[in-house]
Design a protein around this motif. Structure first.
Motif, PDB file in Angstrom:
ATOM      1  N   PRO A 142       0.823  -1.237   0.000  1.00 14.70           N
ATOM      2  CA  PRO A 142       0.000   0.000   0.000  1.00 14.70           C
ATOM      3  C   PRO A 142       0.844   1.269   0.000  1.00 14.70           C
ATOM      4  CG  PRO A 142      -0.850  -1.592   1.582  1.00 14.70           C
ATOM      5  CD  PRO A 142       0.482  -2.116   1.136  1.00 14.70           C
ATOM      6  N   LEU A 143       1.933   1.261   0.753  1.00 15.64           N
ATOM      7  CA  LEU A 143       2.811   2.431   0.767  1.00 15.64           C
ATOM      8  C   LEU A 143       3.486   2.621  -0.583  1.00 15.64           C
ATOM      9  CD1 LEU A 143       3.976   4.668   2.584  1.00 15.64           C
ATOM     10  CD2 LEU A 143       5.826   3.087   3.183  1.00 15.64           C
ATOM     11  N   ALA A 144       3.892   1.531  -1.209  1.00  8.31           N
ATOM     12  CA  ALA A 144       4.513   1.623  -2.527  1.00  8.31           C
ATOM     13  C   ALA A 144       3.544   2.188  -3.553  1.00  8.31           C
ATOM     14  CB  ALA A 144       5.006   0.242  -2.957  1.00  8.31           C
ATOM     15  N   LEU A 145       2.260   1.829  -3.441  1.00  8.72           N
ATOM     16  CA  LEU A 145       1.264   2.364  -4.373  1.00  8.72           C
ATOM     17  C   LEU A 145       1.100   3.863  -4.202  1.00  8.72           C
ATOM     18  CD1 LEU A 145      -1.462  -0.436  -4.148  1.00  8.72           C
ATOM     19  CD2 LEU A 145       0.063   0.040  -6.065  1.00  8.72           C
ATOM     20  N   LEU A 146       1.191   4.340  -2.960  1.00 12.11           N
ATOM     21  CA  LEU A 146       1.090   5.782  -2.719  1.00 12.11           C
ATOM     22  C   LEU A 146       2.298   6.517  -3.278  1.00 12.11           C
ATOM     23  CD1 LEU A 146      -0.306   5.902   0.931  1.00 12.11           C
ATOM     24  CD2 LEU A 146      -1.517   6.482  -1.178  1.00 12.11           C
ATOM     25  N   TRP A 147       3.470   5.944  -3.127  1.00 17.60           N
ATOM     26  CA  TRP A 147       4.702   6.628  -3.537  1.00 17.60           C
ATOM     27  C   TRP A 147       4.961   6.538  -5.043  1.00 17.60           C
ATOM     28  CZ3 TRP A 147       8.611   4.791   0.803  1.00 17.60           C
ATOM     29  CH2 TRP A 147       8.274   5.434   1.994  1.00 17.60           C
ATOM     30  N   PHE A 148       4.743   5.344  -5.620  1.00 17.15           N
ATOM     31  CA  PHE A 148       5.163   5.102  -7.004  1.00 17.15           C
ATOM     32  C   PHE A 148       4.013   4.858  -7.967  1.00 17.15           C
ATOM     33  CE2 PHE A 148       8.500   3.516  -4.146  1.00 17.15           C
ATOM     34  CZ  PHE A 148       9.564   4.317  -4.542  1.00 17.15           C
ATOM     35  N   GLY A 149       2.790   4.760  -7.443  1.00 16.21           N
ATOM     36  CA  GLY A 149       1.653   4.544  -8.319  1.00 16.21           C
ATOM     37  C   GLY A 149       1.516   3.092  -8.734  1.00 16.21           C
ATOM     38  N   LEU A 150       0.551   2.858  -9.593  1.00 11.87           N
ATOM     39  CA  LEU A 150       0.234   1.514 -10.063  1.00 11.87           C
ATOM     40  C   LEU A 150       1.122   1.184 -11.258  1.00 11.87           C
ATOM     41  CD1 LEU A 150      -1.763  -0.838  -9.556  1.00 11.87           C
ATOM     42  CD2 LEU A 150      -3.224   0.180 -11.305  1.00 11.87           C
ATOM     43  N   GLY A 151       2.270   0.565 -11.009  1.00 16.59           N
ATOM     44  CA  GLY A 151       3.182   0.270 -12.102  1.00 16.59           C
ATOM     45  C   GLY A 151       4.424  -0.441 -11.626  1.00 16.59           C
ATOM     46  N   ARG A 152       5.445  -0.398 -12.471  1.00 17.23           N
ATOM     47  CA  ARG A 152       6.689  -1.131 -12.228  1.00 17.23           C
ATOM     48  C   ARG A 152       7.410  -0.626 -10.986  1.00 17.23           C
ATOM     49  NH1 ARG A 152      10.546  -3.947 -15.668  1.00 17.23           N
ATOM     50  NH2 ARG A 152       8.967  -3.819 -17.309  1.00 17.23           N
ATOM     51  N   GLY A 153       7.347   0.682 -10.722  1.00 17.90           N
ATOM     52  CA  GLY A 153       8.072   1.236  -9.582  1.00 17.90           C
ATOM     53  C   GLY A 153       7.658   0.620  -8.258  1.00 17.90           C
ATOM     54  N   SER A 154       6.374   0.383  -8.086  1.00 19.70           N
ATOM     55  CA  SER A 154       5.884  -0.226  -6.850  1.00 19.70           C
ATOM     56  C   SER A 154       6.395  -1.643  -6.694  1.00 19.70           C
ATOM     57  CB  SER A 154       4.356  -0.227  -6.831  1.00 19.70           C
ATOM     58  OG  SER A 154       3.846   1.089  -6.899  1.00 19.70           O
ATOM     59  N   LEU A 155       6.395  -2.406  -7.787  1.00 19.30           N
ATOM     60  CA  LEU A 155       6.893  -3.773  -7.736  1.00 19.30           C
ATOM     61  C   LEU A 155       8.384  -3.805  -7.409  1.00 19.30           C
ATOM     62  CD1 LEU A 155       5.067  -5.336 -10.811  1.00 19.30           C
ATOM     63  CD2 LEU A 155       4.587  -5.759  -8.413  1.00 19.30           C
ATOM     64  N   VAL A 156       9.140  -2.938  -8.051  1.00 22.69           N
ATOM     65  CA  VAL A 156      10.582  -2.904  -7.805  1.00 22.69           C
ATOM     66  C   VAL A 156      10.866  -2.547  -6.351  1.00 22.69           C
ATOM     67  CG1 VAL A 156      12.733  -1.701  -8.387  1.00 22.69           C
ATOM     68  CG2 VAL A 156      11.161  -2.425 -10.207  1.00 22.69           C
ATOM     69  N   PHE A 157      10.080  -1.639  -5.798  1.00 21.57           N
ATOM     70  CA  PHE A 157      10.284  -1.226  -4.409  1.00 21.57           C
ATOM     71  C   PHE A 157      10.131  -2.404  -3.447  1.00 21.57           C
ATOM     72  CE2 PHE A 157       8.502   0.325  -0.374  1.00 21.57           C
ATOM     73  CZ  PHE A 157       9.522   1.182   0.035  1.00 21.57           C
ATOM     74  N   VAL A 158       9.048  -3.170  -3.590  1.00 15.11           N
ATOM     75  CA  VAL A 158       8.842  -4.298  -2.678  1.00 15.11           C
ATOM     76  C   VAL A 158       9.852  -5.411  -2.949  1.00 15.11           C
ATOM     77  CG1 VAL A 158       6.421  -3.771  -2.292  1.00 15.11           C
ATOM     78  CG2 VAL A 158       7.045  -5.269  -4.185  1.00 15.11           C
ATOM     79  N   LEU A 159      10.312  -5.544  -4.187  1.00 18.89           N
ATOM     80  CA  LEU A 159      11.323  -6.557  -4.492  1.00 18.89           C
ATOM     81  C   LEU A 159      12.662  -6.218  -3.851  1.00 18.89           C
ATOM     82  CD1 LEU A 159      10.612  -7.375  -8.242  1.00 18.89           C
ATOM     83  CD2 LEU A 159      10.128  -8.779  -6.257  1.00 18.89           C
ATOM     84  N   VAL A 160      13.036  -4.959  -3.905  1.00 18.60           N
ATOM     85  CA  VAL A 160      14.293  -4.547  -3.266  1.00 18.60           C
ATOM     86  C   VAL A 160      14.246  -4.839  -1.774  1.00 18.60           C
ATOM     87  CG1 VAL A 160      15.716  -2.546  -2.682  1.00 18.60           C
ATOM     88  CG2 VAL A 160      14.865  -2.831  -5.018  1.00 18.60           C
ATOM     89  N   HIS A 161      13.117  -4.558  -1.161  1.00 18.75           N
ATOM     90  CA  HIS A 161      12.983  -4.835   0.275  1.00 18.75           C
ATOM     91  C   HIS A 161      13.100  -6.329   0.567  1.00 18.75           C
ATOM     92  CE1 HIS A 161      11.459  -4.484   4.406  1.00 18.75           C
ATOM     93  NE2 HIS A 161      10.716  -5.541   4.125  1.00 18.75           N
ATOM     94  N   SER A 162      12.516  -7.170  -0.271  1.00 12.06           N
ATOM     95  CA  SER A 162      12.540  -8.611  -0.024  1.00 12.06           C
ATOM     96  C   SER A 162      13.930  -9.204  -0.228  1.00 12.06           C
ATOM     97  CB  SER A 162      11.533  -9.312  -0.939  1.00 12.06           C
ATOM     98  OG  SER A 162      11.892  -9.149  -2.303  1.00 12.06           O
ATOM     99  N   VAL A 163      14.741  -8.616  -1.115  1.00 13.46           N
ATOM    100  CA  VAL A 163      16.086  -9.132  -1.400  1.00 13.46           C
ATOM    101  C   VAL A 163      17.117  -8.575  -0.435  1.00 13.46           C
ATOM    102  CG1 VAL A 163      17.935  -9.181  -3.123  1.00 13.46           C
ATOM    103  CG2 VAL A 163      15.566  -9.490  -3.830  1.00 13.46           C
ATOM    104  N   LEU A 164      16.992  -7.317  -0.093  1.00 10.58           N
ATOM    105  CA  LEU A 164      18.050  -6.577   0.586  1.00 10.58           C
ATOM    106  C   LEU A 164      18.455  -7.185   1.923  1.00 10.58           C
ATOM    107  CD1 LEU A 164      19.895  -4.143   1.009  1.00 10.58           C
ATOM    108  CD2 LEU A 164      17.874  -2.804   1.648  1.00 10.58           C
ATOM    109  N   TRP A 165      17.510  -7.424   2.802  1.00 14.99           N
ATOM    110  CA  TRP A 165      17.856  -7.758   4.188  1.00 14.99           C
ATOM    111  C   TRP A 165      18.386  -9.181   4.356  1.00 14.99           C
ATOM    112  CZ3 TRP A 165      18.490  -3.226   5.575  1.00 14.99           C
ATOM    113  CH2 TRP A 165      17.599  -2.209   5.211  1.00 14.99           C
TER     114      TRP A 165
END
Length: 290
Positions: A142-165
């Protein structure tokens, strides 16, 4: 006194060598044993057994709407590949996945490099991982949708979080396990900062790094499918998760199972081809892993 001046001499003796014909020669393994020693064959047998169990359970259930047979799922999978629809969905998902995965790898490497170089970096990595690692990536959608909208940016954001830690934790743990002898050797050669990390710590900690890469890949893949089940990919185009969601709405259960089977097959291919090859040409070849 005489015994001290003249100690007893141990008599010498010689053991005769046996001829080659008398040495027991180990019997060669049979063709069946050598064939069964192949990992791909054992895994293939496991998959066949699972497919048979699936087929029998589905026929016993006798309701294609709830649980299609393995044959029906295979037919839907082949049909989706031939029509190109499934290939297109996979291509969309993998393009987004690779973008988020590589960004996550770069950020994780930067954080761990800073952590092994400075005390502030160690405190930063420890604080961020304690705060954000327990947070599910899909919860940030939900936060990614607010920041990056409905598109690739939101997906990339949650993917970076899942890989990073997970990758950062595994890499840092691998760096911490590098023997002090190797560390001292690197410092004696005058290595500091990034050259020290790349030439000393990364090769020595490569098994832990590869483990983190595999864990990060698994987290990213399932996070992407879950996110696409909600809102697809960029520019209104849906990926593999969206393919599963649409067919579920239209009650094409065989296509839903075909999409799930595709997710599993891609995971198996990446694990057994990409990561296994990477391990074989690095840590196994160097004798760091069996």
């Amino acid at each position: 006194m005489s015994n001290t001046l003249h100690p007893p001499v141990r008599p010498e003796y010689e053991l005769p060598l046996q001829t080659f014909n008398e040495i027991a020669v180990e019997r060669r393994l049979s063709f069946t044993s050598r064939l069964w020693a192949q990992g791909w064959l054992r895994k293939g047998v496991i998959l066949i057994v699972l497919a048979v169990i699936w087929e029998l359970a589905a026929r016993w259930q006798n309701n294609d709407l709830l649980f299609p047979t393995f044959v029906a799922t295979t037919h839907a999978l082949v049909e989706g590949v031939i029509s190109g629809e499934l290939i297109e969905k996979v291509a969309i998902s993998l393009s987004v996945l690779l973008q988020g995965y590589f960004i996550g790898v770069l950020v994780a490497f930067a954080l761990t490099t800073l952590a092994v170089s400075t005390q502030l970096g160690r405190d930063l990595l420890d604080t961020l991982t304690s705060m954000l690692n327990p947070l599910p990536a899909i919860a940030l959608l939900p936060l990614a949708l607010l920041w990056f909208g409905l598109g690739r940016g939101s997906l990339v954001f949650v993917l970076v979080h899942s890989v990073l830690w997970p990758l950062a934790l595994n890499t840092y743990a691998g760096f911490q396990g590098v023997p002090e002898t190797l560390r001292m050797a690197g410092r004696n050669y005058g290595l500091r900062g990034l050259p020290y990390v790349l030439q000393v710590l990364v090769p020595a900690a490569l098994p832990a790094i590869l483990s983190g890469l595999k864990i990060g890949w698994a987290f990213a893949w399932r996070t992407l499918i879950a996110a696409e089940l909600v809102f697809g990919a960029s520019s209104g185009k849906g990926g593999l998760g969206w393919y599963i969601f649409q067919n579920r709405n239209e009650l094409y259960t065989d296509k839903v199972f075909a999409g799930l089977a595709t997710v599993i097959l891609i995971g198996l291919l990446v694990e057994n081809i990409v990561f296994r090859t990477l391990e074989r040409v690095t840590v196994q070849r160097w004798g760091m892993q069996r």
